[in-house]
Scaffold this motif. Sequence first.
Motif, PDB file in Angstrom:
ATOM      1  N   ARG A 173      -7.838   2.017 -11.249  1.00  0.00           N
ATOM      2  CA  ARG A 173      -7.346   0.876 -10.484  1.00  0.00           C
ATOM      3  C   ARG A 173      -8.232   0.613  -9.261  1.00  0.00           C
ATOM      4  O   ARG A 173      -8.489  -0.552  -8.898  1.00  0.00           O
ATOM      5  CB  ARG A 173      -5.890   1.107 -10.080  1.00  0.00           C
ATOM      6  N   PHE A 174      -8.713   1.673  -8.640  1.00  0.00           N
ATOM      7  CA  PHE A 174      -9.626   1.520  -7.512  1.00  0.00           C
ATOM      8  C   PHE A 174     -10.944   0.871  -7.961  1.00  0.00           C
ATOM      9  O   PHE A 174     -11.429  -0.077  -7.338  1.00  0.00           O
ATOM     10  CB  PHE A 174      -9.881   2.896  -6.894  1.00  0.00           C
ATOM     11  N   ARG A 201       2.402   6.014  -6.882  1.00  0.00           N
ATOM     12  CA  ARG A 201       1.930   6.095  -8.268  1.00  0.00           C
ATOM     13  C   ARG A 201       0.582   6.805  -8.359  1.00  0.00           C
ATOM     14  O   ARG A 201      -0.102   6.736  -9.369  1.00  0.00           O
ATOM     15  CB  ARG A 201       1.830   4.705  -8.871  1.00  0.00           C
ATOM     16  N   GLY A 202       0.207   7.504  -7.295  1.00  0.00           N
ATOM     17  CA  GLY A 202      -1.065   8.210  -7.294  1.00  0.00           C
ATOM     18  C   GLY A 202      -1.152   9.218  -8.421  1.00  0.00           C
ATOM     19  O   GLY A 202      -0.256  10.048  -8.618  1.00  0.00           O
ATOM     20  N   ARG A 205      -3.532   9.097  -4.470  1.00  0.00           N
ATOM     21  CA  ARG A 205      -2.738   8.119  -3.717  1.00  0.00           C
ATOM     22  C   ARG A 205      -3.599   7.356  -2.709  1.00  0.00           C
ATOM     23  O   ARG A 205      -3.338   6.184  -2.430  1.00  0.00           O
ATOM     24  CB  ARG A 205      -1.571   8.813  -3.021  1.00  0.00           C
ATOM     25  N   ALA A 242       2.145   1.786  -3.379  1.00  0.00           N
ATOM     26  CA  ALA A 242       1.114   2.250  -4.306  1.00  0.00           C
ATOM     27  C   ALA A 242       0.874   3.749  -4.191  1.00  0.00           C
ATOM     28  O   ALA A 242       0.478   4.398  -5.176  1.00  0.00           O
ATOM     29  CB  ALA A 242      -0.191   1.491  -4.057  1.00  0.00           C
ATOM     30  N   SER A 267      -5.576   6.309 -11.096  1.00  0.00           N
ATOM     31  CA  SER A 267      -5.779   5.771  -9.748  1.00  0.00           C
ATOM     32  C   SER A 267      -7.239   5.382  -9.542  1.00  0.00           C
ATOM     33  O   SER A 267      -7.539   4.347  -8.926  1.00  0.00           O
ATOM     34  CB  SER A 267      -5.352   6.800  -8.695  1.00  0.00           C
ATOM     35  N   GLN A 271       0.826  -1.207   0.000  1.00  0.00           N
ATOM     36  CA  GLN A 271       0.000   0.000   0.000  1.00  0.00           C
ATOM     37  C   GLN A 271       0.864   1.262   0.000  1.00  0.00           C
ATOM     38  O   GLN A 271       0.574   2.214  -0.732  1.00  0.00           O
ATOM     39  CB  GLN A 271      -0.931   0.009   1.218  1.00  0.00           C
ATOM     40  N   GLU A 283      -5.325   4.640  -4.548  1.00  0.00           N
ATOM     41  CA  GLU A 283      -4.372   3.550  -4.793  1.00  0.00           C
ATOM     42  C   GLU A 283      -4.253   2.643  -3.564  1.00  0.00           C
ATOM     43  O   GLU A 283      -4.271   1.402  -3.677  1.00  0.00           O
ATOM     44  CB  GLU A 283      -2.997   4.126  -5.140  1.00  0.00           C
TER      45      GLU A 283
END
Length: 453
Positions: A75-76, A62-63, A293, A59, A72, A56, A296
Motif C-alpha cells: 500500500r505504501f 491494519r499494519g 503501521r 490505518a 503495508s 492515518q 500505512e
Amino acid sequence: MRNYKAKVVEPVRLPDADERRAALEAAGYNVFGLDAEDVYVDLLTDSGTGAMSHDQWAALHRGDESYAGSRSFERFRDAVEAVMGFERVVPTHQGRGAENVLFGALLDDGDVVPNNTHFDTTRAHVANQGAEPADCPLSVGLDPDADHPFKGNMNLDRLRSVVDEAGAENVPVILLTITNNSMAGQPVSVENTRRVAAFADEIDATFVIDACRFAENAAFVGAREDEFADAEIADIAREQLSYADAVTMSGKKDALTNVGGFVACRDEGLFERCKERAILYEGFPTYGGLAGRDLEAMAVGLREAVQRRYVTDRLEGVAELGRRLVAAGVPVYQPFGGHAVYVDAGRFLPQIDDEAFPGQALVCECYLEGAVRGVELGSFAFPGTDRPELVRLALPRRTYGLEHLEHVADTVAAVYDRREAVPGMELTSEPATPELRHFSASLSPRGPLGAAD
C-alpha cells in the motif's frame, strides 16, 4: 479558516522565568538540549512533529508487520507511485536514512555535489562519502527583502561554473531541494527544475530531488507560475518530480507522519544498489526500519498532502505568523516560506557580529522570553558558508492554533523591543563534524540574557 478540528489534546504549560533560565543554562545555551516539557510552543522543526489525521490513525490498525513482502509495504509503494510517479521505492527510518542509502550508492571520494542549497544533514552525508557539497543559490535568495517568486531556484550559471571547475566526470549527482529549506523555505519553479534536469542529462549526472516538502512547493508553483495557474496540486507535484532520476524523502514532512522516509528511483541498477545498502543500514527493503503501521500512515499521509484544502491551510498558517511579526516591526525573510517563518537575525541584532552568532542569541532570548523554541540557521549552524543570519520558526503541521501563533508573535516582538541589550554568544565546546555543530555544541553568552526580566 482552519479546516480541521481536534480529537485528541495534549496538555502544555508555560514554565516560569526562573525555570526557563535554569533549563537554558543546563542545556549549554543550545535549545536542542532542552527537554520538551520545558518548551511551551515548539518551533524547532516541522520534521515529525505534526498531528496525524484520523484516517492515518485508523490505518495504523491494519499494519502488517511481516518482515518481508508485507501488505503495508504494497500500500505504501502504491501511494508513492500514485502521488510521486516512482515505481521503485526503498523505505527508510527517516530522511537522513534515505540520504545515507542513496549517496552511499552514488558518491565516491573526490566527487563534487551541487545543490541549490544543502541543508545540514544533506551536507553532512555528502561529506561523509568523501564528496564536496557545493551550494548554487540565486543571488536574490540571499536578500531577505527581495521580491522574487522563486528565490529557492538553482543558480544555473553557478551550477555550470561548479561543474566546469570540478570537471563533469567528478559530478555524478546534482541535487535540488524543494522547497529550499536553507534559503528560508523558498520554492523552486518547475521551469527551473526542467533546466536543472536538462543540464544533469547533458553531463550524464543523476538528478536527485530532495522532495520532503514537495507538496508545499507544488502549492507555490500553482500560485506563482503561470503555466500551472489552474492545475491541481497533485498534478503539479507529479509534473515537477517527473524530471528527477531519484528522490530522497523525509516522510516526517509532507508525508505527514512522525517517522519514516524513503528513496525512490527509476533506474533498476541504482534501485538494486539502494536495496543492498538499505539491508545494511535500515532493514529489509520492504520495511526499511519501520513498523508496518508506520508504512500505512505514510501511505495515507502522502495522499492527504496533495489535497488543496490541506496544503492551503498549511501555507496560510505560516503566512499568518509572518504577518503578525511584520506588523510588530520584526525583520523577517520575505516572501514567507512554506513551512516556517525566518527572522532576519542580522537586522534584528545589528550590534552582534556574525562571529558572535546573532541568530543563536535571538533563539536563546525567545526561549527566555516566552518558552518558544526556534532554531538558528546562520553562522552557527552552517560554519564557513555565506548565508544570511536567520532564525527559523518552523510550524508543525496541524498542531498549533491561533492562540499559539499570537504567543509566538508577542514573544518575538517583546525581544525586539529590548534588542539593543541582547549580547552575543561564544562557543565553549563543539563536535568534530562541523556540519552537525548546531545539534550538540555548547555556548555561553557574552553578557546578561533576558535583560528585561
